[in-house]
Design a protein around this motif. Sequence first.
Motif, PDB file in Angstrom:
ATOM      1  N   GLU A   1       7.506   5.114  -4.714  1.00 33.23           N
ATOM      2  CA  GLU A   1       8.591   3.654  -5.684  1.00 33.23           C
ATOM      3  C   GLU A   1       8.892   2.233  -5.834  1.00 33.23           C
ATOM      4  OE1 GLU A   1      12.828   4.779  -4.106  1.00 33.23           O
ATOM      5  OE2 GLU A   1      12.070   6.428  -2.097  1.00 33.23           O
ATOM      6  N   GLU A   2       9.043   1.923  -7.013  1.00 37.73           N
ATOM      7  CA  GLU A   2       9.096   0.258  -7.051  1.00 37.73           C
ATOM      8  C   GLU A   2      10.027  -0.178  -5.742  1.00 37.73           C
ATOM      9  OE1 GLU A   2       7.256  -0.669  -9.563  1.00 37.73           O
ATOM     10  OE2 GLU A   2       6.456   1.117  -9.830  1.00 37.73           O
TER      11      GLU A   2
ATOM     12  N   ARG B   1       8.362  -2.916  -1.034  1.00 41.04           N
ATOM     13  CA  ARG B   1       8.530  -1.509  -1.192  1.00 41.04           C
ATOM     14  C   ARG B   1       9.516  -0.869  -0.271  1.00 41.04           C
ATOM     15  NH1 ARG B   1       2.300   0.030   0.245  1.00 41.04           N
ATOM     16  NH2 ARG B   1       2.653   1.134   2.031  1.00 41.04           N
TER      17      ARG B   1
END
Length: 268
Positions: A29-30, A87
């Motif tokens: 994930e970003e 993150r």
Amino acid sequence: MKLQFYTPQNNTLKKYIEGYYFIIADDSEEPVHYWTFPNNYCILSANQNSIATQVDQKISISFTSDKNIASSLVFRYTSPIEVHYERPVNEITLYFKPLGLNQFASDLEKIFMHHDLLEYSPFPDFNETMGHIFNLINREQQIEELEKYWLSKLHTKDLGLITSIVSDIEADLKMEDIAKKHHISRQHINKIFLKNIGKSPSEYRKIYRFRNTVTRKKGTKSLTELSYDNLFYDQSHLNKDFKELTAVNPKMFFKNVDVNKENIWLFI
């Protein structure tokens, strides 16, 4: 970011804990960030393998290769806080009702002397226990262990006076009337409020009105209706409080916030 919210399964815990959520880290994930707006909860978080820092109204959470548990408490803020995850990391966050955490922790009077507090571990074994819960694979087991742990820390206290005062504040009684009702001074009310709630009665009242307005906006009420339904003097009073607590006017706030979300205090 995978966030799952739960209300306590145990009826005793329901008296004191509004709910809790789990965040599951996903390396793919970003970065994630969201704004959270003032509320009257005590918010206790535990993050696995992370470092949390706060600068002004922004909290940043970053991953660390060190094996650790970072625990923090947020209890008093009157303007939006931006939360930024470089993150996603594993996290367990509990939302305690007003006076809820008081029934478990014994050091809150000292803690509430600080306006902002990031690092906080309520018990010597808290971080170790949270680490154990993080490492359980099954969510049902995690919930069972989490609730069992908090039940083991419950030491019910007699908070009758402050509980009654909080109810009076929520009913929008005037401070002088509350003081007369309980045969104490307004200064003493302010003192015991700061000692037990961590904020002043006026802050609590303003946030309570704001939260009620957000909850009741799920219907189709106009801002004028919302003003009078939630004990504001008029719409200009509502506008003033919203700008103080959200940094925008009510019209802009409701345009950008989904008030139908279950966890209404967390606006991603």
